[in-house]
Design a protein around this motif. Structure first.
Motif, PDB file in Angstrom:
ATOM      1  N   LEU A 134       0.291  14.824   6.095  1.00  0.00           N
ATOM      2  CA  LEU A 134      -1.003  14.203   6.354  1.00  0.00           C
ATOM      3  C   LEU A 134      -1.175  12.960   5.500  1.00  0.00           C
ATOM      4  CD1 LEU A 134      -3.291  17.376   6.444  1.00  0.00           C
ATOM      5  CD2 LEU A 134      -2.238  16.166   8.373  1.00  0.00           C
ATOM      6  N   ASP A 135      -1.846  11.951   6.048  1.00  0.00           N
ATOM      7  CA  ASP A 135      -2.040  10.700   5.331  1.00  0.00           C
ATOM      8  C   ASP A 135      -2.815  10.900   4.036  1.00  0.00           C
ATOM      9  OD1 ASP A 135      -1.827   7.704   5.333  1.00  0.00           O
ATOM     10  OD2 ASP A 135      -4.011   7.872   5.326  1.00  0.00           O
ATOM     11  N   LYS A 136      -3.789  11.817   4.050  1.00  0.00           N
ATOM     12  CA  LYS A 136      -4.618  12.021   2.862  1.00  0.00           C
ATOM     13  C   LYS A 136      -3.852  12.643   1.705  1.00  0.00           C
ATOM     14  CE  LYS A 136      -6.501  16.545   4.271  1.00  0.00           C
ATOM     15  NZ  LYS A 136      -7.749  17.289   4.517  1.00  0.00           N
ATOM     16  N   ALA A 137      -2.636  13.143   1.954  1.00  0.00           N
ATOM     17  CA  ALA A 137      -1.840  13.715   0.869  1.00  0.00           C
ATOM     18  C   ALA A 137      -1.519  12.672  -0.188  1.00  0.00           C
ATOM     19  CB  ALA A 137      -0.543  14.309   1.428  1.00  0.00           C
ATOM     20  N   SER A 138      -1.423  11.399   0.203  1.00  0.00           N
ATOM     21  CA  SER A 138      -1.125  10.336  -0.748  1.00  0.00           C
ATOM     22  C   SER A 138      -2.208  10.205  -1.815  1.00  0.00           C
ATOM     23  CB  SER A 138      -0.965   8.995  -0.021  1.00  0.00           C
ATOM     24  OG  SER A 138       0.166   9.004   0.813  1.00  0.00           O
ATOM     25  N   GLU A 139      -3.449  10.545  -1.447  1.00  0.00           N
ATOM     26  CA  GLU A 139      -4.564  10.428  -2.383  1.00  0.00           C
ATOM     27  C   GLU A 139      -4.957  11.764  -2.997  1.00  0.00           C
ATOM     28  OE1 GLU A 139      -6.329   7.946  -3.698  1.00  0.00           O
ATOM     29  OE2 GLU A 139      -4.975   6.500  -2.785  1.00  0.00           O
ATOM     30  N   ASP A 140      -4.880  12.854  -2.210  1.00  0.00           N
ATOM     31  CA  ASP A 140      -5.428  14.136  -2.650  1.00  0.00           C
ATOM     32  C   ASP A 140      -4.444  15.025  -3.403  1.00  0.00           C
ATOM     33  OD1 ASP A 140      -7.716  13.301  -1.402  1.00  0.00           O
ATOM     34  OD2 ASP A 140      -7.501  14.588   0.358  1.00  0.00           O
ATOM     35  N   ASN A 141      -3.156  14.936  -3.084  1.00  0.00           N
ATOM     36  CA  ASN A 141      -2.196  15.898  -3.621  1.00  0.00           C
ATOM     37  C   ASN A 141      -1.716  15.565  -5.033  1.00  0.00           C
ATOM     38  OD1 ASN A 141      -2.374  17.067  -1.107  1.00  0.00           O
ATOM     39  ND2 ASN A 141      -0.170  17.379  -0.895  1.00  0.00           N
ATOM     40  N   GLU A 142      -1.201  16.601  -5.681  1.00  0.00           N
ATOM     41  CA  GLU A 142      -0.538  16.391  -6.969  1.00  0.00           C
ATOM     42  C   GLU A 142       0.619  15.427  -6.765  1.00  0.00           C
ATOM     43  OE1 GLU A 142       2.309  18.927 -10.021  1.00  0.00           O
ATOM     44  OE2 GLU A 142       0.690  19.962  -8.970  1.00  0.00           O
ATOM     45  N   ARG A 143       0.795  14.499  -7.697  1.00  0.00           N
ATOM     46  CA  ARG A 143       1.831  13.487  -7.518  1.00  0.00           C
ATOM     47  C   ARG A 143       2.325  12.943  -8.855  1.00  0.00           C
ATOM     48  NH1 ARG A 143      -3.126  11.209  -5.673  1.00  0.00           N
ATOM     49  NH2 ARG A 143      -3.856   9.456  -6.947  1.00  0.00           N
ATOM     50  N   ASN A 144       3.484  12.312  -8.779  1.00  0.00           N
ATOM     51  CA  ASN A 144       4.066  11.646  -9.942  1.00  0.00           C
ATOM     52  C   ASN A 144       4.638  10.322  -9.470  1.00  0.00           C
ATOM     53  OD1 ASN A 144       4.976  11.773 -12.823  1.00  0.00           O
ATOM     54  ND2 ASN A 144       6.985  11.535 -11.859  1.00  0.00           N
ATOM     55  N   GLY A 145       4.126   9.223 -10.016  1.00  0.00           N
ATOM     56  CA  GLY A 145       4.525   7.900  -9.546  1.00  0.00           C
ATOM     57  C   GLY A 145       5.349   7.128 -10.553  1.00  0.00           C
ATOM     58  N   LEU A 146       6.287   6.337 -10.041  1.00  0.00           N
ATOM     59  CA  LEU A 146       7.105   5.441 -10.850  1.00  0.00           C
ATOM     60  C   LEU A 146       6.885   4.010 -10.377  1.00  0.00           C
ATOM     61  CD1 LEU A 146       8.698   8.236 -11.039  1.00  0.00           C
ATOM     62  CD2 LEU A 146      10.732   6.853 -11.439  1.00  0.00           C
ATOM     63  N   VAL A 147       6.812   3.083 -11.308  1.00  0.00           N
ATOM     64  CA  VAL A 147       6.812   1.657 -11.000  1.00  0.00           C
ATOM     65  C   VAL A 147       8.087   1.080 -11.585  1.00  0.00           C
ATOM     66  CG1 VAL A 147       5.661  -0.558 -11.310  1.00  0.00           C
ATOM     67  CG2 VAL A 147       4.297   1.517 -11.011  1.00  0.00           C
ATOM     68  N   ILE A 148       8.920   0.505 -10.730  1.00  0.00           N
ATOM     69  CA  ILE A 148      10.230  -0.014 -11.150  1.00  0.00           C
ATOM     70  C   ILE A 148      10.268  -1.511 -10.910  1.00  0.00           C
ATOM     71  CG2 ILE A 148      12.728   0.168 -10.867  1.00  0.00           C
ATOM     72  CD1 ILE A 148      12.260   2.936  -9.618  1.00  0.00           C
ATOM     73  N   GLU A 149      10.681  -2.260 -11.924  1.00  0.00           N
ATOM     74  CA  GLU A 149      10.846  -3.709 -11.797  1.00  0.00           C
ATOM     75  C   GLU A 149      12.331  -4.040 -11.746  1.00  0.00           C
ATOM     76  OE1 GLU A 149       8.886  -7.617 -13.812  1.00  0.00           O
ATOM     77  OE2 GLU A 149       9.965  -6.284 -15.169  1.00  0.00           O
ATOM     78  N   THR A 150      12.732  -4.715 -10.676  1.00  0.00           N
ATOM     79  CA  THR A 150      14.123  -5.123 -10.543  1.00  0.00           C
ATOM     80  C   THR A 150      14.340  -6.444 -11.286  1.00  0.00           C
ATOM     81  OG1 THR A 150      13.793  -6.428  -8.530  1.00  0.00           O
ATOM     82  CG2 THR A 150      14.157  -4.063  -8.255  1.00  0.00           C
ATOM     83  N   GLY A 151      15.574  -6.912 -11.324  1.00  0.00           N
ATOM     84  CA  GLY A 151      15.863  -8.170 -11.998  1.00  0.00           C
ATOM     85  C   GLY A 151      16.345  -7.965 -13.412  1.00  0.00           C
ATOM     86  N   GLU A 152      17.075  -8.952 -13.929  1.00  0.00           N
ATOM     87  CA  GLU A 152      17.663  -8.836 -15.266  1.00  0.00           C
ATOM     88  C   GLU A 152      16.675  -9.157 -16.372  1.00  0.00           C
ATOM     89  OE1 GLU A 152      21.135 -11.238 -15.381  1.00  0.00           O
ATOM     90  OE2 GLU A 152      22.231 -10.049 -13.887  1.00  0.00           O
ATOM     91  N   ARG A 153      15.583  -9.839 -16.045  1.00  0.00           N
ATOM     92  CA  ARG A 153      14.566 -10.143 -17.054  1.00  0.00           C
ATOM     93  C   ARG A 153      13.191  -9.955 -16.443  1.00  0.00           C
ATOM     94  NH1 ARG A 153      16.577 -14.904 -15.096  1.00  0.00           N
ATOM     95  NH2 ARG A 153      15.065 -16.475 -14.421  1.00  0.00           N
ATOM     96  N   PRO A 154      12.176  -9.681 -17.265  1.00  0.00           N
ATOM     97  CA  PRO A 154      10.833  -9.423 -16.756  1.00  0.00           C
ATOM     98  C   PRO A 154      10.325 -10.563 -15.879  1.00  0.00           C
ATOM     99  CG  PRO A 154      10.981  -8.828 -19.077  1.00  0.00           C
ATOM    100  CD  PRO A 154      12.264  -9.525 -18.721  1.00  0.00           C
ATOM    101  N   GLY A 155       9.757 -10.202 -14.737  1.00  0.00           N
ATOM    102  CA  GLY A 155       9.186 -11.190 -13.838  1.00  0.00           C
ATOM    103  C   GLY A 155      10.181 -11.881 -12.935  1.00  0.00           C
ATOM    104  N   ALA A 156      11.466 -11.560 -13.072  1.00  0.00           N
ATOM    105  CA  ALA A 156      12.499 -12.256 -12.300  1.00  0.00           C
ATOM    106  C   ALA A 156      12.827 -11.550 -10.989  1.00  0.00           C
ATOM    107  CB  ALA A 156      13.769 -12.406 -13.132  1.00  0.00           C
ATOM    108  N   GLY A 157      12.356 -10.320 -10.822  1.00  0.00           N
ATOM    109  CA  GLY A 157      12.714  -9.568  -9.626  1.00  0.00           C
ATOM    110  C   GLY A 157      11.495  -9.139  -8.829  1.00  0.00           C
ATOM    111  N   HIS A 158      11.582  -7.930  -8.281  1.00  0.00           N
ATOM    112  CA  HIS A 158      10.509  -7.359  -7.477  1.00  0.00           C
ATOM    113  C   HIS A 158       9.978  -6.098  -8.150  1.00  0.00           C
ATOM    114  CE1 HIS A 158      11.491  -9.930  -4.020  1.00  0.00           C
ATOM    115  NE2 HIS A 158      12.748  -9.713  -4.326  1.00  0.00           N
ATOM    116  N   THR A 159       8.745  -5.744  -7.834  1.00  0.00           N
ATOM    117  CA  THR A 159       8.139  -4.516  -8.323  1.00  0.00           C
ATOM    118  C   THR A 159       8.020  -3.535  -7.165  1.00  0.00           C
ATOM    119  OG1 THR A 159       6.879  -5.696 -10.015  1.00  0.00           O
ATOM    120  CG2 THR A 159       6.143  -3.477  -9.441  1.00  0.00           C
ATOM    121  N   ILE A 160       8.514  -2.311  -7.376  1.00  0.00           N
ATOM    122  CA  ILE A 160       8.525  -1.270  -6.347  1.00  0.00           C
ATOM    123  C   ILE A 160       7.793  -0.038  -6.878  1.00  0.00           C
ATOM    124  CG2 ILE A 160       9.975   0.235  -4.924  1.00  0.00           C
ATOM    125  CD1 ILE A 160      10.257  -2.673  -4.200  1.00  0.00           C
ATOM    126  N   GLY A 161       7.005   0.579  -6.041  1.00  0.00           N
ATOM    127  CA  GLY A 161       6.374   1.848  -6.397  1.00  0.00           C
ATOM    128  C   GLY A 161       7.054   2.998  -5.673  1.00  0.00           C
TER     129      GLY A 161
END
Length: 239
Positions: A134-161
């Motif tokens: 269900l779509d509401k699981a993204s907001e309602d359910n127990e979860r654990n999130g990671l934010v990952i930044e690509t690239g060799e130096r800060p700000g040089a790549g992309h940010t992915i959740g």
């Protein structure tokens, strides 16, 4: 005989360490039941086989090229489209494309990093256990999130959740990484017990390369290419 045993060992996938107590417990119950009531022993034997299959942790071959985003989970693509990331990830309210992968109780549940880079944030949030499809699981359910930044130096790549979401049966989200660590695409970072969902949040303008209903393989299926269109890639085995 040794070659036969080696072939069997190769054919049977490795069991992740998270599954050791469950495999041992179901196997012990099967042995005890064999001395008490054989029909029950057969049922428990089948349960043991399922537990082994659930916690299987096979090697995967991950495509490697700047910009590639791979599936973090085995399963079925259940949603593709614009969405707002969970607040705790601090990714803002606009411009994100979400790819959701639903894992049933028969899928391999070891989760793998969708991209290589530095883990900027890990955010756990307790919640409910509604159906993960269900779509509401993204907001309602127990979860654990990671934010990952690509690239060799800060700000040089992309940010992915990347968000692990507990499901209707799941009661345990496991994470094996920490903030500040650097991971490679396809690296194991956690798992969920039993049956759940993974959401991947891609930057604005990303064109997903998967569709709803498609089956994904963790660490192998390419979800998107953040680099220029048509770029090639090589593969590397992640064991």
């Amino acid at each position: 005989m040794s070659s036969v045993l080696k072939s069997i060992a190769t054919a049977v996938p490795k069991v992740n360490r998270e599954g050791y107590p469950f495999v041992a417990g179901s196997a012990l119950a099967t042995v005890v039941a064999a001395f008490v009531w054989s029909p029950l022993a057969w049922v428990l034997f089948g349960l043991t086989i399922w537990v082994v299959a659930f916690f299987r942790d096979p090697p995967r071959v991950t495509p490697v090229s700047p910009g590639l985003v791979v599936a973090p989970a085995d399963g079925r693509v259940s949603q593709v489209g614009p969405a707002v990331p969970p607040r705790e990830l601090d990714l803002g309210d606009e411009g994100w494309i979400r790819v959701s992968i639903f894992m049933n109780v028969f899928n391999c549940h070891v989760n793998r990093a969708p991209v290589g880079g530095r883990i900027l944030r890990i955010a756990y949030k307790p919640g409910k256990f509604v159906n993960a499809e269900l779509d509401k699981a993204s907001e309602d359910n127990e979860r654990n999130g990671l934010v990952i930044e690509t690239g060799e130096r800060p700000g040089a790549g992309h940010t992915i959740g990347c968000v692990q979401i507990a499901g209707l049966v799941a009661r345990r989200i496991v994470s094996w990484v920490k903030e500040g660590e650097t991971i490679q695409a396809g690296d194991r970072f956690g798992m969920i017990r039993f049956g759940s969902r993974l959401d991947v949040y891609l930057p604005a303008g990303t064109v997903p390369l998967v569709a709803v209903g498609q089956t994904t393989v963790a660490g192998e299926t390419v979800l998107a290419d953040l680099s220029r269109p048509g770029s090639g890639y090589t593969v590397v085995r992640v064991s």
